[in-house]
Design a protein around this motif. Structure first.
Motif, mmCIF file in Angstrom:
data_model
loop_
_atom_site.group_PDB
_atom_site.id
_atom_site.type_symbol
_atom_site.label_atom_id
_atom_site.label_comp_id
_atom_site.label_asym_id
_atom_site.label_seq_id
_atom_site.Cartn_x
_atom_site.Cartn_y
_atom_site.Cartn_z
ATOM 1 N N UNK A 126 0.659 -1.143 0.063
ATOM 2 C CA UNK A 126 0.104 -0.253 0.013
ATOM 3 C C UNK A 126 0.870 1.286 -0.068
ATOM 4 N N UNK A 127 0.540 2.127 -0.721
ATOM 5 C CA UNK A 127 1.406 3.295 -1.023
ATOM 6 C C UNK A 127 1.372 4.326 0.469
ATOM 7 N N UNK A 128 2.561 4.821 0.658
ATOM 8 C CA UNK A 128 2.555 5.876 1.785
ATOM 9 C C UNK A 128 1.420 6.774 1.851
ATOM 10 N N UNK A 129 1.098 7.309 0.409
ATOM 11 C CA UNK A 129 0.160 8.270 0.439
ATOM 12 C C UNK A 129 -1.078 7.900 0.699
ATOM 13 N N UNK A 145 4.782 0.017 7.369
ATOM 14 C CA UNK A 145 4.941 1.336 6.424
ATOM 15 C C UNK A 145 4.899 2.497 6.907
ATOM 16 N N UNK A 146 3.804 2.809 8.062
ATOM 17 C CA UNK A 146 3.515 4.034 8.485
ATOM 18 C C UNK A 146 4.838 4.393 9.310
ATOM 19 N N UNK A 192 7.519 11.770 8.407
ATOM 20 C CA UNK A 192 6.149 11.901 8.690
ATOM 21 C C UNK A 192 5.332 12.965 7.915
ATOM 22 N N UNK A 193 5.797 13.537 6.614
ATOM 23 C CA UNK A 193 5.047 14.501 5.852
ATOM 24 C C UNK A 193 3.596 14.102 5.624
ATOM 25 N N UNK A 194 2.896 15.040 5.911
ATOM 26 C CA UNK A 194 1.381 14.884 5.585
ATOM 27 C C UNK A 194 0.609 14.634 6.864
ATOM 28 N N UNK A 195 1.106 13.991 7.716
ATOM 29 C CA UNK A 195 0.360 13.505 9.089
ATOM 30 C C UNK A 195 -0.172 14.515 9.893
#
Length: 77
Positions: free
Chosen positions: A1-4, A44-45, A53-56
């Motif tokens: 599963x993609x990080x996005x 992965x997370x 942790x960009x975007x969290x």
């Protein structure tokens, strides 16, 4: 599963718990991820968190940090 996708999912969980306030939201997010995400998703997370942790969202980042500290995952196959 993609990080996005994982970031999106984690932030959606955070949105659900936001109305409970920070002190309940952070452990609620961590518990949800602990119960419902498989080890590959958690690895992965956690790797994404280690990479900055960009975007969290802030509560989500805190929840994942606390979960990572409390979790011992088996090595990836």
């Amino acid at each position: 599963m993609s990080p996005d996708r994982l970031i999106y999912m984690a932030n959606q969980i955070g949105t659900f718990f936001r109305s409970q306030g920070h002190d309940k939201a952070v452990p609620g997010i961590a518990e949800h991820i602990k119960k419902f995400w498989d080890p590959r998703m958690k690895r992965a997370i956690f790797a994404h968190l280690d990479a900055g942790g960009a975007g969290l969202e802030p509560d989500v980042r805190e929840a994942i940090t606390s979960l990572k500290q409390a979790t011992s995952l088996p090595a990836a196959p």
